[in-house]
Motif scaffolding. Structure first.
Motif, PDB file in Angstrom:
ATOM      1  N   CYS A   1       0.823  -1.213   0.000  1.00 42.53           N
ATOM      2  CA  CYS A   1       0.000   0.000   0.000  1.00 42.53           C
ATOM      3  C   CYS A   1       0.856   1.262   0.000  1.00 42.53           C
ATOM      4  O   CYS A   1       0.469   2.292  -0.582  1.00 42.53           O
ATOM      5  CB  CYS A   1      -0.918   0.009   1.221  1.00 42.53           C
ATOM      6  N   ASN A   2       2.022   1.194   0.645  1.00 45.14           N
ATOM      7  CA  ASN A   2       2.894   2.367   0.752  1.00 45.14           C
ATOM      8  C   ASN A   2       3.889   2.483  -0.397  1.00 45.14           C
ATOM      9  O   ASN A   2       4.661   3.448  -0.452  1.00 45.14           O
ATOM     10  CB  ASN A   2       3.660   2.328   2.075  1.00 45.14           C
ATOM     11  N   LEU A   3       3.883   1.538  -1.304  1.00 40.45           N
ATOM     12  CA  LEU A   3       4.847   1.535  -2.405  1.00 40.45           C
ATOM     13  C   LEU A   3       4.847   2.833  -3.222  1.00 40.45           C
ATOM     14  O   LEU A   3       5.921   3.303  -3.625  1.00 40.45           O
ATOM     15  CB  LEU A   3       4.586   0.329  -3.304  1.00 40.45           C
ATOM     16  N   PRO A   4       3.687   3.451  -3.489  1.00 39.43           N
ATOM     17  CA  PRO A   4       3.705   4.706  -4.260  1.00 39.43           C
ATOM     18  C   PRO A   4       4.492   5.839  -3.602  1.00 39.43           C
ATOM     19  O   PRO A   4       4.856   6.808  -4.281  1.00 39.43           O
ATOM     20  CB  PRO A   4       2.218   5.077  -4.365  1.00 39.43           C
ATOM     21  N   LEU A   5       4.766   5.713  -2.297  1.00 40.65           N
ATOM     22  CA  LEU A   5       5.550   6.752  -1.620  1.00 40.65           C
ATOM     23  C   LEU A   5       6.996   6.778  -2.100  1.00 40.65           C
ATOM     24  O   LEU A   5       7.624   7.845  -2.146  1.00 40.65           O
ATOM     25  CB  LEU A   5       5.536   6.523  -0.100  1.00 40.65           C
ATOM     26  N   VAL A   6       7.537   5.621  -2.449  1.00 45.61           N
ATOM     27  CA  VAL A   6       8.955   5.539  -2.797  1.00 45.61           C
ATOM     28  C   VAL A   6       9.189   5.195  -4.264  1.00 45.61           C
ATOM     29  O   VAL A   6      10.292   5.387  -4.782  1.00 45.61           O
ATOM     30  CB  VAL A   6       9.680   4.496  -1.904  1.00 45.61           C
ATOM     31  N   LEU A   7       8.182   4.671  -4.924  1.00 43.86           N
ATOM     32  CA  LEU A   7       8.330   4.287  -6.328  1.00 43.86           C
ATOM     33  C   LEU A   7       8.243   5.538  -7.215  1.00 43.86           C
ATOM     34  O   LEU A   7       7.332   6.346  -7.050  1.00 43.86           O
ATOM     35  CB  LEU A   7       7.230   3.302  -6.709  1.00 43.86           C
ATOM     36  N   PRO A   8       9.192   5.729  -8.137  1.00 44.87           N
ATOM     37  CA  PRO A   8       9.099   6.883  -9.046  1.00 44.87           C
ATOM     38  C   PRO A   8       7.761   6.881  -9.783  1.00 44.87           C
ATOM     39  O   PRO A   8       7.306   5.818 -10.240  1.00 44.87           O
ATOM     40  CB  PRO A   8      10.264   6.655 -10.013  1.00 44.87           C
ATOM     41  N   PRO A   9       7.114   8.038  -9.896  1.00 49.73           N
ATOM     42  CA  PRO A   9       5.787   8.090 -10.534  1.00 49.73           C
ATOM     43  C   PRO A   9       5.756   7.511 -11.944  1.00 49.73           C
ATOM     44  O   PRO A   9       4.762   6.895 -12.338  1.00 49.73           O
ATOM     45  CB  PRO A   9       5.467   9.590 -10.550  1.00 49.73           C
ATOM     46  N   THR A  10       6.840   7.689 -12.696  1.00 51.65           N
ATOM     47  CA  THR A  10       6.854   7.139 -14.050  1.00 51.65           C
ATOM     48  C   THR A  10       6.898   5.616 -14.033  1.00 51.65           C
ATOM     49  O   THR A  10       6.325   4.960 -14.911  1.00 51.65           O
ATOM     50  CB  THR A  10       8.056   7.672 -14.844  1.00 51.65           C
ATOM     51  N   VAL A  11       7.577   5.048 -13.033  1.00 43.47           N
ATOM     52  CA  VAL A  11       7.621   3.584 -12.908  1.00 43.47           C
ATOM     53  C   VAL A  11       6.242   3.072 -12.528  1.00 43.47           C
ATOM     54  O   VAL A  11       5.735   2.105 -13.122  1.00 43.47           O
ATOM     55  CB  VAL A  11       8.661   3.155 -11.858  1.00 43.47           C
ATOM     56  N   LEU A  12       5.623   3.710 -11.544  1.00 47.28           N
ATOM     57  CA  LEU A  12       4.266   3.332 -11.161  1.00 47.28           C
ATOM     58  C   LEU A  12       3.313   3.498 -12.346  1.00 47.28           C
ATOM     59  O   LEU A  12       2.477   2.629 -12.613  1.00 47.28           O
ATOM     60  CB  LEU A  12       3.798   4.186  -9.983  1.00 47.28           C
ATOM     61  N   GLY A  13       3.466   4.615 -13.060  1.00 43.02           N
ATOM     62  CA  GLY A  13       2.623   4.867 -14.227  1.00 43.02           C
ATOM     63  C   GLY A  13       2.805   3.818 -15.304  1.00 43.02           C
ATOM     64  O   GLY A  13       1.832   3.409 -15.951  1.00 43.02           O
ATOM     65  N   PHE A  14       4.043   3.361 -15.491  1.00 38.85           N
ATOM     66  CA  PHE A  14       4.304   2.338 -16.505  1.00 38.85           C
ATOM     67  C   PHE A  14       3.590   1.031 -16.159  1.00 38.85           C
ATOM     68  O   PHE A  14       2.935   0.421 -17.012  1.00 38.85           O
ATOM     69  CB  PHE A  14       5.803   2.093 -16.633  1.00 38.85           C
ATOM     70  N   TYR A  15       3.717   0.608 -14.894  1.00 37.13           N
ATOM     71  CA  TYR A  15       3.076  -0.650 -14.503  1.00 37.13           C
ATOM     72  C   TYR A  15       1.553  -0.535 -14.540  1.00 37.13           C
ATOM     73  O   TYR A  15       0.855  -1.497 -14.889  1.00 37.13           O
ATOM     74  CB  TYR A  15       3.556  -1.077 -13.111  1.00 37.13           C
ATOM     75  N   LEU A  16       1.040   0.631 -14.188  1.00 33.98           N
ATOM     76  CA  LEU A  16      -0.409   0.844 -14.288  1.00 33.98           C
ATOM     77  C   LEU A  16      -0.851   0.835 -15.746  1.00 33.98           C
ATOM     78  O   LEU A  16      -1.930   0.333 -16.077  1.00 33.98           O
ATOM     79  CB  LEU A  16      -0.797   2.173 -13.627  1.00 33.98           C
ATOM     80  N   LEU A  17       0.004   1.382 -16.623  1.00 33.97           N
ATOM     81  CA  LEU A  17      -0.302   1.385 -18.053  1.00 33.97           C
ATOM     82  C   LEU A  17      -0.383  -0.037 -18.590  1.00 33.97           C
ATOM     83  O   LEU A  17      -1.267  -0.375 -19.383  1.00 33.97           O
ATOM     84  CB  LEU A  17       0.762   2.188 -18.807  1.00 33.97           C
ATOM     85  N   VAL A  18       0.558  -0.884 -18.140  1.00 30.19           N
ATOM     86  CA  VAL A  18       0.543  -2.293 -18.554  1.00 30.19           C
ATOM     87  C   VAL A  18      -0.690  -3.003 -17.993  1.00 30.19           C
ATOM     88  O   VAL A  18      -1.368  -3.767 -18.688  1.00 30.19           O
ATOM     89  CB  VAL A  18       1.828  -3.002 -18.078  1.00 30.19           C
ATOM     90  N   ALA A  19      -1.003  -2.726 -16.721  1.00 30.94           N
ATOM     91  CA  ALA A  19      -2.133  -3.394 -16.063  1.00 30.94           C
ATOM     92  C   ALA A  19      -3.482  -2.951 -16.612  1.00 30.94           C
ATOM     93  O   ALA A  19      -4.446  -3.727 -16.607  1.00 30.94           O
ATOM     94  CB  ALA A  19      -2.083  -3.139 -14.558  1.00 30.94           C
ATOM     95  N   MET A  20      -3.553  -1.711 -17.097  1.00 31.51           N
ATOM     96  CA  MET A  20      -4.831  -1.153 -17.539  1.00 31.51           C
ATOM     97  C   MET A  20      -4.933  -1.045 -19.059  1.00 31.51           C
ATOM     98  O   MET A  20      -5.955  -0.591 -19.580  1.00 31.51           O
ATOM     99  CB  MET A  20      -5.031   0.235 -16.915  1.00 31.51           C
ATOM    100  N   GLY A  21      -3.881  -1.448 -19.770  1.00 30.99           N
ATOM    101  CA  GLY A  21      -3.862  -1.315 -21.228  1.00 30.99           C
ATOM    102  C   GLY A  21      -4.899  -2.186 -21.909  1.00 30.99           C
ATOM    103  O   GLY A  21      -5.452  -3.115 -21.306  1.00 30.99           O
ATOM    104  N   PRO A  22      -5.167  -1.926 -23.177  1.00 33.35           N
ATOM    105  CA  PRO A  22      -6.211  -2.663 -23.912  1.00 33.35           C
ATOM    106  C   PRO A  22      -5.925  -4.152 -24.055  1.00 33.35           C
ATOM    107  O   PRO A  22      -6.841  -4.938 -24.306  1.00 33.35           O
ATOM    108  CB  PRO A  22      -6.239  -1.973 -25.280  1.00 33.35           C
ATOM    109  N   ALA A  23      -4.645  -4.580 -23.915  1.00 32.65           N
ATOM    110  CA  ALA A  23      -4.306  -5.998 -24.036  1.00 32.65           C
ATOM    111  C   ALA A  23      -4.373  -6.731 -22.697  1.00 32.65           C
ATOM    112  O   ALA A  23      -4.269  -7.955 -22.654  1.00 32.65           O
ATOM    113  CB  ALA A  23      -2.909  -6.149 -24.640  1.00 32.65           C
ATOM    114  N   SER A  24      -4.554  -5.989 -21.605  1.00 35.13           N
ATOM    115  CA  SER A  24      -4.587  -6.605 -20.279  1.00 35.13           C
ATOM    116  C   SER A  24      -5.992  -7.114 -19.963  1.00 35.13           C
ATOM    117  O   SER A  24      -6.984  -6.657 -20.541  1.00 35.13           O
ATOM    118  CB  SER A  24      -4.169  -5.588 -19.224  1.00 35.13           C
ATOM    119  N   PRO A  25      -6.116  -8.073 -19.031  1.00 32.88           N
ATOM    120  CA  PRO A  25      -7.453  -8.552 -18.637  1.00 32.88           C
ATOM    121  C   PRO A  25      -8.349  -7.433 -18.127  1.00 32.88           C
ATOM    122  O   PRO A  25      -9.540  -7.389 -18.440  1.00 32.88           O
ATOM    123  CB  PRO A  25      -7.142  -9.575 -17.538  1.00 32.88           C
TER     124      PRO A  25
END
Length: 214
Positions: free
Chosen positions: A46-70
């Motif tokens: 839950c606290n990972l966004p505090l230390v994870l660079p926003p672009t890294v978090l954004g990239f993983y969210l992009l992969v998780a939410m992209g049109p090819a993802s479930p």
């Protein structure tokens, strides 16, 4: 002044804040009062966004939410539109990004509660849900207010995650921070200065409000 981006920013923060508090309240309760093993791993996640660079978090969210993802496919089948580069996707990503700013004040507030109040509620036969609603929540309004203000302010100021998930669609996903960046890219320092001043004043007011919450 780019009032459209300010409106999108305000709309985003107004959507994210109540939705995230609804998620953070039971989650914070669980993290404070649960005795299960491995709770620290859930809290670290839950606290990972505090230390994870926003672009890294954004990239993983992009992969998780992209049109090819479930998740992306399910959303498209349900709504007919894509989750990424949409306002709904921006709201979802912002909730993940601001999650620690909701959980930490609530956890602190719950931890300060007199445990005898909770124990007395259980002795009187109140269920965990009724105890939360009637005892814990009324005695944690300061933490709830702090969490709401912090989430709202953090959402207003986000950039990396907003750019990765929402892009820069005028009137739809282009928030104030992205608009400032684009003004600077175009050497429009006057436009960037005006928007920056608005966010500066807002940020200062947030600090004053947080300082007044007990």
């Amino acid at each position: 002044m780019d009032t459209t981006s300010l409106w999108v920013t305000a709309r985003l923060a107004l959507c994210v804040t109540p939705l995230l508090l609804l998620v953070a309240l039971p989650l914070s309760y669980f993290l404070v009062f649960s005795r299960i093993r491995g709770k620290r791993f859930i809290e670290a996640t839950c606290n990972l966004p505090l230390v994870l660079p926003p672009t890294v978090l954004g990239f993983y969210l992009l992969v998780a939410m992209g049109p090819a993802s479930p998740l992306g496919k399910s959303w498209e089948a349900l709504t007919g539109g894509r989750l990424v580069f949409s306002f709904s996707g921006l709201v979802a990503a912002s909730m993940v990004y601001s999650l620690p700013f909701a959980i930490q004040p609530l956890k602190t507030s719950f931890s300060k509660l007199d445990t005898r109040l909770v124990e007395s509620a259980y002795i009187l036969g109140l269920s965990p849900l009724k105890t939360f609603v009637r005892v814990i929540l009324p005695n944690s309004l300061g933490g709830l207010a702090s969490a709401g203000v912090l989430v709202f302010a953090h959402t207003v100021g986000e950039f990396g995650v907003a750019l990765m998930i929402g892009g820069s669609i005028p009137g739809k996903t282009r928030v104030a921070s992205i608009s400032i960046f684009e003004h600077v890219e175009m050497l429009d320092y006057a436009g960037a200065s005006t928007l920056s001043l608005v966010l500066l004043v807002f940020s200062y007011m947030v600090l004053l409000i947080l300082g007044s919450i007990k």
